[in-house]
Design a protein around this motif. Sequence first.
Motif, PDB file in Angstrom:
ATOM      1  N   GLU A 163      -9.408   2.750   4.142  1.00 60.36           N
ATOM      2  CA  GLU A 163     -10.137   1.276   4.061  1.00 60.36           C
ATOM      3  C   GLU A 163      -9.349   0.754   3.035  1.00 60.36           C
ATOM      4  N   ALA A 164      -8.736   1.191   2.049  1.00 58.56           N
ATOM      5  CA  ALA A 164      -8.154   0.287   1.013  1.00 58.56           C
ATOM      6  C   ALA A 164      -6.999  -0.370   1.726  1.00 58.56           C
ATOM      7  N   ALA A 167      -8.015  -3.159   3.771  1.00 56.91           N
ATOM      8  CA  ALA A 167      -8.212  -4.413   3.201  1.00 56.91           C
ATOM      9  C   ALA A 167      -6.924  -5.079   2.989  1.00 56.91           C
ATOM     10  N   ARG A 170      -5.577  -7.525   5.940  1.00 60.95           N
ATOM     11  CA  ARG A 170      -6.432  -8.581   6.346  1.00 60.95           C
ATOM     12  C   ARG A 170      -5.485  -9.639   5.884  1.00 60.95           C
ATOM     13  N   PRO A 173      -4.680 -10.809   2.464  1.00 57.38           N
ATOM     14  CA  PRO A 173      -5.121  -9.393   2.168  1.00 57.38           C
ATOM     15  C   PRO A 173      -6.308  -9.487   1.013  1.00 57.38           C
ATOM     16  N   ASP A 174      -7.361  -8.726   1.140  1.00 50.12           N
ATOM     17  CA  ASP A 174      -8.317  -8.454   0.357  1.00 50.12           C
ATOM     18  C   ASP A 174      -8.062  -7.425  -0.879  1.00 50.12           C
ATOM     19  N   LYS A 176      -9.291  -7.277  -3.811  1.00 53.20           N
ATOM     20  CA  LYS A 176     -10.595  -6.713  -4.585  1.00 53.20           C
ATOM     21  C   LYS A 176     -11.121  -5.373  -3.634  1.00 53.20           C
ATOM     22  N   ALA A 177     -11.346  -5.837  -2.232  1.00 54.51           N
ATOM     23  CA  ALA A 177     -11.730  -4.660  -1.459  1.00 54.51           C
ATOM     24  C   ALA A 177     -11.010  -3.386  -1.412  1.00 54.51           C
ATOM     25  N   ALA A 178      -9.491  -3.765  -1.563  1.00 52.44           N
ATOM     26  CA  ALA A 178      -8.691  -2.374  -1.365  1.00 52.44           C
ATOM     27  C   ALA A 178      -8.977  -1.792  -2.721  1.00 52.44           C
ATOM     28  N   ARG A 180     -11.501  -1.440  -4.664  1.00 55.06           N
ATOM     29  CA  ARG A 180     -12.741  -0.778  -4.747  1.00 55.06           C
ATOM     30  C   ARG A 180     -12.842   0.356  -4.043  1.00 55.06           C
ATOM     31  N   SER A 181     -12.021   0.396  -2.505  1.00 52.29           N
ATOM     32  CA  SER A 181     -11.934   1.399  -1.819  1.00 52.29           C
ATOM     33  C   SER A 181     -11.225   2.465  -2.439  1.00 52.29           C
ATOM     34  N   GLN A 255     -10.459 -12.720  -7.115  1.00 49.80           N
ATOM     35  CA  GLN A 255      -9.444 -11.466  -6.551  1.00 49.80           C
ATOM     36  C   GLN A 255      -8.479 -11.245  -7.491  1.00 49.80           C
TER      37      GLN A 255
END
Length: 288
Positions: A163-164, A167, A170, A173-174, A176-178, A180-181, A255
């Motif tokens: 999932e990192a 993210a 995207r 690129p995300d 922050k989500a990367a 966190r994952s 971000q």
Amino acid sequence: MADQPEGIRFSQVYLRRADLLADSTRMRNRIAVAIAEAGESSEDLRKFGQRIQSEQGILIGRSSYPYEWPPILKAMDIRDVLDSITTIYNSISGYNGAIQAQRRKAFLDHCRRILSEEQVRYQIDDKGGVHFAVDQEFEAVRISTISGLGASRYNGVRALYDEAFAALDRTPPDGKAALRSAFFATESLFRLIFPSSHQLSSGEIQKHLEPLVNRVYANQKPAINLAQKLVASLKDWIDGAHFYRHEPGDEEPAQPPLELAIYMVSEAGGHLRWLAKLDAMAGALPSP
């Protein structure tokens, strides 16, 4: 000149960048040409344009002639430029399956060469999907980490680490989500090794991991010294990741700079591989 590359454009030899670009006018122009060449007639190009409009939800105007495609791609958001590669790939037809496959492969090969030569941070899979790319070393980290988590015991950890990278795929690129994952993947593996731990924190590392490291590397003083440095590095990584944890009632952090997110995800790969190895080694140790 015997030791210098021959037959390669000057810019490809002497103007290589240390980083990769998020966008490029030359890339857009060249992809427009690749799309024009992928169509065998004005009817093909018109259908390409219609497919982009229906699949991507944007209006692009006339698209029947090759000269119309460069301004079309120039006006697009970068997400739509990249999505267009996938849309066109899926729109290419042929008199039979073999010809269709040949035309699609030729289009992908053309687009891949463009992305490589224009030094942008994207890569294309074998079905026309465009993905975020940093460099070969970053991709190697992902592959080696996923390989090291192949046992069914690590299915959840592996999914979180995947999932990192999703993210980072995207547009934009995300990070922050990367981040966190990657953190949750590391926390998940840590809790597999130490079921009594409820979270991943510096305190829990000191309580559970440091004693395990001392047992695993007992009677190997240099190894223990090095391993404890790695433990300290993991603590610092955890503390850094906590700046991007969103606690209820707190303001959502912005971000992170992309280069920091990439670094944190890469570091997570090293921590995960080592923790998985420690997990296996711990099973062979006598009970304390």
